[in-house]
Every structure is written in C-alpha cells, then in structure tokens.
Design a protein around this motif. Structure first.
Motif, PDB file in Angstrom:
ATOM      1  N   LEU A  78       0.826  -1.211   0.000  1.00 32.31           N
ATOM      2  CA  LEU A  78       0.000   0.000   0.000  1.00 32.31           C
ATOM      3  C   LEU A  78       0.858   1.259   0.000  1.00 32.31           C
ATOM      4  O   LEU A  78       0.511   2.255  -0.645  1.00 32.31           O
ATOM      5  CB  LEU A  78      -0.925  -0.007   1.215  1.00 32.31           C
ATOM      6  N   GLY A  79       1.987   1.222   0.708  1.00 33.38           N
ATOM      7  CA  GLY A  79       2.887   2.380   0.698  1.00 33.38           C
ATOM      8  C   GLY A  79       3.425   2.659  -0.689  1.00 33.38           C
ATOM      9  O   GLY A  79       3.472   3.824  -1.131  1.00 33.38           O
ATOM     10  N   LEU A  80       3.834   1.609  -1.390  1.00 32.44           N
ATOM     11  CA  LEU A  80       4.324   1.797  -2.759  1.00 32.44           C
ATOM     12  C   LEU A  80       3.234   2.334  -3.675  1.00 32.44           C
ATOM     13  O   LEU A  80       3.487   3.195  -4.524  1.00 32.44           O
ATOM     14  CB  LEU A  80       4.863   0.470  -3.296  1.00 32.44           C
ATOM     15  N   MET A  81       2.001   1.823  -3.513  1.00 32.48           N
ATOM     16  CA  MET A  81       0.898   2.293  -4.345  1.00 32.48           C
ATOM     17  C   MET A  81       0.583   3.765  -4.068  1.00 32.48           C
ATOM     18  O   MET A  81       0.286   4.524  -5.001  1.00 32.48           O
ATOM     19  CB  MET A  81      -0.355   1.449  -4.088  1.00 32.48           C
ATOM     20  N   ILE A  82       0.647   4.173  -2.802  1.00 31.97           N
ATOM     21  CA  ILE A  82       0.374   5.574  -2.464  1.00 31.97           C
ATOM     22  C   ILE A  82       1.451   6.490  -3.042  1.00 31.97           C
ATOM     23  O   ILE A  82       1.148   7.549  -3.623  1.00 31.97           O
ATOM     24  CB  ILE A  82       0.285   5.739  -0.928  1.00 31.97           C
ATOM     25  N   ILE A  83       2.712   6.068  -2.918  1.00 29.48           N
ATOM     26  CA  ILE A  83       3.806   6.865  -3.485  1.00 29.48           C
ATOM     27  C   ILE A  83       3.656   6.980  -4.997  1.00 29.48           C
ATOM     28  O   ILE A  83       3.822   8.065  -5.583  1.00 29.48           O
ATOM     29  CB  ILE A  83       5.161   6.234  -3.116  1.00 29.48           C
ATOM     30  N   LEU A  84       3.323   5.859  -5.633  1.00 31.66           N
ATOM     31  CA  LEU A  84       3.153   5.869  -7.085  1.00 31.66           C
ATOM     32  C   LEU A  84       1.979   6.742  -7.496  1.00 31.66           C
ATOM     33  O   LEU A  84       2.067   7.520  -8.462  1.00 31.66           O
ATOM     34  CB  LEU A  84       2.937   4.437  -7.584  1.00 31.66           C
ATOM     35  N   THR A  85       0.879   6.648  -6.752  1.00 28.42           N
ATOM     36  CA  THR A  85      -0.318   7.418  -7.101  1.00 28.42           C
ATOM     37  C   THR A  85      -0.086   8.914  -6.983  1.00 28.42           C
ATOM     38  O   THR A  85      -0.366   9.686  -7.902  1.00 28.42           O
ATOM     39  CB  THR A  85      -1.495   6.995  -6.203  1.00 28.42           C
ATOM     40  N   PHE A  86       0.441   9.344  -5.841  1.00 29.52           N
ATOM     41  CA  PHE A  86       0.625  10.776  -5.628  1.00 29.52           C
ATOM     42  C   PHE A  86       1.844  11.328  -6.350  1.00 29.52           C
ATOM     43  O   PHE A  86       1.949  12.545  -6.547  1.00 29.52           O
ATOM     44  CB  PHE A  86       0.719  11.078  -4.134  1.00 29.52           C
ATOM     45  N   GLY A  87       2.755  10.462  -6.761  1.00 24.69           N
ATOM     46  CA  GLY A  87       3.932  10.948  -7.474  1.00 24.69           C
ATOM     47  C   GLY A  87       3.758  10.968  -8.976  1.00 24.69           C
ATOM     48  O   GLY A  87       4.326  11.820  -9.663  1.00 24.69           O
ATOM     49  N   LEU A  88       2.953  10.037  -9.507  1.00 22.97           N
ATOM     50  CA  LEU A  88       2.847   9.891 -10.946  1.00 22.97           C
ATOM     51  C   LEU A  88       1.531  10.410 -11.507  1.00 22.97           C
ATOM     52  O   LEU A  88       1.511  11.065 -12.552  1.00 22.97           O
ATOM     53  CB  LEU A  88       3.014   8.414 -11.324  1.00 22.97           C
ATOM     54  N   VAL A  89       0.437  10.136 -10.820  1.00 27.52           N
ATOM     55  CA  VAL A  89      -0.883  10.497 -11.346  1.00 27.52           C
ATOM     56  C   VAL A  89      -1.029  12.004 -11.586  1.00 27.52           C
ATOM     57  O   VAL A  89      -1.548  12.414 -12.635  1.00 27.52           O
ATOM     58  CB  VAL A  89      -1.991   9.968 -10.418  1.00 27.52           C
TER      59      VAL A  89
END
Length: 360
Positions: A78-89
């Motif tokens: 979940l931490g990786l998904m949150i970082i990816l979401t807020f960093g890339l989206v």
C-alpha cells in the motif's frame, strides 16, 4: 450421425471427473460473466492476494507468523501504491489536460499539411474529402460536444465514492485472504464435488503458470513504461510521462497494444518536430524498445508461462476482452492456457483403452 455423436459423448464424457471439471468451469464462468460487477472488489482482492502470496509464504518459512507477514507485505504494498499514485498520477493528469488543450492547434497544423498535400496530389485526397473531414472534426470540437464530455466527466467523478469504498474493502479482503488462506481454502472445498481429481490436476498445472504470467506482466509493464519515459524525456518529447505510461500499459494487449500506442507517439513527435532528424531518432529509439521487449524481455519473463501460438493469443484477447473488458484482456493468455490445459487433461477412453491394451 446420431451414432457418431453417441460415440463422441461416450469417449469424452464417460469419466465422472470430466463431468465435475466441466460443471466447475461452467459455474465459475457464469459467475464471472453475470456477477463480475458485483464481485469486482472480491476479484481484485483475489488477484492481489495471489500476487502477494509469494512474499508472505517466504516470510512464513523464516518463522514469521502469517498474520505478521500478511500485515508487513500489505503495508509495504500500500505504501508503494500511495507513493506511485501521488507521485505519478498528478503529472499524468496535467499532461493529459495539456494535450487536450493543445489538440485543436495540433489538428489545425495537421489540416494545413493535409491541404498542402491535397493541392500537390489531388488524386489521393480531394477537396470534398477534406471538407467532410473538417465537418467531423468541428462536430467533435463544438461547444455542445465539450459540454456533453464535461457531463460524462462529472458522472465519472460521482463514482469516486465507490472507489473510496473499494479502497477500504479491497485491502481488508487482501489481508484476510493472505492471513487465513488455509482456512478459506478448506472451507471452500465443501462447495465442490468430492470427485474433483481432474480439476485438481488442471489447477496444479495452471497455478505456477498464472503466477509467472501475472508477475512477468507486471514487471514488463514497469520496465517498458520506465524505459520509454526516460527515453522520451531525454529526447525532450512533450507529454513524456503520459506517453510512457501508455507505452507500458500497451503490453497488456499482445501484438495489438504496441500498434495502437505508436500512433499517438508518432503524432505528438510529428507536431512537435515535423519530419526532422529528431522525429526519426525518436521513432528509431521507440522501435528498438519494442524490439527488445518482444525479442528479449518477453522470452525471459514468459518462457515457462506461455506456450501458445500468436494466432491463439490474439483470438484469446478478442474473445475474453469482449467478455470481461480490461480484465479479460489482462488475463487472456492465462485463460487461453487454462483452456489448453483442460483440453490436454480431458480423459479419452480410446487412449486409455489403447494404453491398457499395450500394457497387456
């Protein structure tokens, strides 16, 4: 004719385990086809739990309890998904909005080039064809169409509440699937017939292949997406993050995705540089990435998971994509492999009798 059908039925369906396997496949298929909308959170959670089972199992072998291992793996994921979401989206969203804003000017530039081509070669593109093309484009870009598009976006925004519910339900389901795997599997056996040896054989054959395929596909998406983004950024191509993500996601559709995503990349590069050296270098580099993906990366990642003819793969993408949309496209190859495994494992009385005769 009736005798031929009777012999075929006796040959293929005389084994009770074959009947059990057939009913299990039909039941699961009907449940997915008619209940995929209602079961979407459960299906997503099952896929994620299937992917995350390997690290949980490895940690359990080291003496860590399944509860602690499931918690650690889920928190890291979940931490990786949150970082990816807020960093890339946000970057992709901004580039998407910028692309939509620049689209009219890009279309105008393209129409100027087409008009010049029509003036030089009227036998290929006539003035009437250009006028009809412009009418269709103006319809797409008129005010009412934009208003309708805005209403659709607002309608999609209303589904954010559903996504928020999924954001809570799916992690909980994944945690319990990982934590209570054995308990849930033993409890589910009561819903299946006892003579399921053939179904168990097919599942054991597919289990590792499905895991290898999903793991390999995720790795392929990441590698191709990151490599494409880095190359586009180095070349200075506009909307590099958006096009890099599209290139990564294009590997979901074998043989077709790369063709579809090539068009927007070529158009953006053309409108940015025209027919220049930069345009040639970009398309050459993009072609090299696709060639390395098809000839190096795919054989390394899927050598043990995919043994299907390209025609079978394309047919599977069309059939299962038509049935289940994006999920059908993603799982087209595993589903085609499942069909192949079922066909190979299906009992044949003639073969059994021949083997028995040879042994005697």
């Amino acid at each position: 004719m009736l005798e031929i059908l009777t012999d075929w039925y006796k040959t293929r369906f005389s084994d009770p385990q074959a009947i059990t396997l057939m009913f299990i496949i039909i039941g699961i298929g009907l449940a997915l086809y008619f209940g995929s909308g209602l079961l979407a959170p459960l299906l997503v959670a099952l896929v994620l739990a299937f992917l995350l089972e390997w690290p949980v199992a490895q940690m359990s072998r080291l003496g860590i309890s399944r509860t602690a291992a499931a918690t650690i793996v889920l928190v890291v994921f979940l931490g990786l998904m949150i970082i990816l979401t807020f960093g890339l989206v946000p970057s992709i969203w901004r580039q998407g909005v910028s692309l939509v804003t620049d689209l009219p000017s890009m279309i105008d530039k393209g129409m100027i080039i087409v008009r010049e081509f029509s003036a030089d070669y009227p036998q290929f593109v006539s003035a009437s064809q250009l006028d009809s093309m412009m009418e269709e484009i103006n319809k797409m870009l008129d005010t009412q169409h934009l208003i309708d598009l805005g209403k659709q976006i607002l309608g999609y925004s209303a589904s954010l509440l559903v996504l928020m519910v999924y954001a809570i339900l799916v992690p909980l389901l994944v945690f319990f699937f990982l934590k209570d795997k054995e308990f849930l599997l033993n409890g589910s056996k009561r819903f299946f017939p006892s003579n399921r040896g053939l179904a168990r054989k097919v599942w054991f054959e597919m289990d590792q292949q499905i895991f290898n395929y999903i793991r390999g596909k995720v790795i392929e998406i990441v590698i191709i997406g990151v490599a494409s983004y880095i190359f586009f950024a180095i070349m200075g191509l506009r909307y590099s993050a958006l096009l890099g993500v599209l290139t990564g996601l294009s590997v979901l559709i074998p043989y077709v995705g790369a063709t579809l995503v090539t068009l927007p990349i070529a158009l953006v590069a053309f409108f940015q540089w025209g027919f220049s050296a930069e345009f040639g270098y970009l398309m050459l580099g993009y072609g090299i990435i696709q060639a390395l993906d098809g000839n190096v990366l795919v054989p390394l990642l899927f050598s043990d998971a995919v043994d299907l003819h390209p025609v079978v793969i394309i047919a599977a993408v069309l059939v299962f994509g038509g049935l289940w949309g994006v999920w059908g496209v993603f799982f087209a190859i595993p589903l085609a492999s499942l069909v192949k495994a079922v066909i190979n494992a299906w009992p044949n009385n003639q073969e059994q009798q021949r083997v028995k005769f040879d042994s005697e």
